[in-house]
Structure formats: C-alpha cells, structure tokens
Design a protein around this motif. Structure first.
Motif: not given
Length: 110
Positions: A68-72, A18-21, A25-31, A47-49
């Motif tokens: 797993y979760t990737l957290i940005i 799961f990708v959490a960011a 916009e740069k951060i969420t775009g990289s997510g 992800g994408g929420y």
C-alpha cells in the motif's frame, strides 16, 4: 484480506506501506509523522523521499514491492485527507488523515 493471500517471489519482504508526500514543510512533516507512527506500530514502512516528485516516489514504492502507499498532496492535506492506494490492484480511496495509521493497522491486523 489481501495481506494474507499474497505470495512474493523476491527474497526480501515487501514494504507493507510506503508514504509519499509532496508539498511544503507542513505536508512533508506530516508524512514523516505518519511514517514514524507506522513503524512504531510494528509495520514495515518506507518513505521520506519527499524532495522527489510524487511520480518518482510512486516508482520507488513499486520497486520496493510496497503493498500500500499513502499519498499526501497539497489538496488532500488541505482537506484533512490522504489517499490510500493498493499497489497490487491500483485501487485507491481517500481516507481521513487522522485515521491513516489505524486503517493500515486494520489491513495488516497489527
């Protein structure tokens, strides 16, 4: 590896990653970029929420049985890092942003 030894009671397959960011916009775009790369690599990813708080996103990851979760976050993004969290053991570590997809691929042998 943990991915090989887990058994699940739910009928649906768990989400591998799961990708959490949270941030600009740069951060969420990289997510979104990481999310699409994980899917392109054949991994079950969600992800994408990113309009929700990180806490809310983490709850959602748990409800999906994400392994797993990737957290940005802003601090991690500024440092070129991302947090890799094992949702079963709650252990987490920082990894290089540029190696996040490869790290997940190694875990799941994809």
């Amino acid at each position: 590896e943990i991915a090989d030894s887990l058994s699940f009671s739910s009928a649906s397959s768990p989400v591998a990653c799961f990708v959490a960011a949270s941030g600009d916009e740069k951060i969420t775009g990289s997510g979104f970029d990481i999310l699409s790369k994980l899917r392109a690599a054949g991994l079950t990813a969600d992800g994408g929420y990113f309009n929700k708080s990180l806490k809310s996103q983490m709850r959602h990851a748990g409800s999906l049985n994400a392994i797993y979760t990737l957290i940005i976050g802003a601090d991690e993004f500024a440092a070129g890092k991302i947090i890799l969290r094992n949702m079963r053991t709650k252990e987490q570590r920082e990894i290089l942003f540029s190696e996040a997809v490869q790290e997940i691929q190694k875990i799941f042998k994809k």
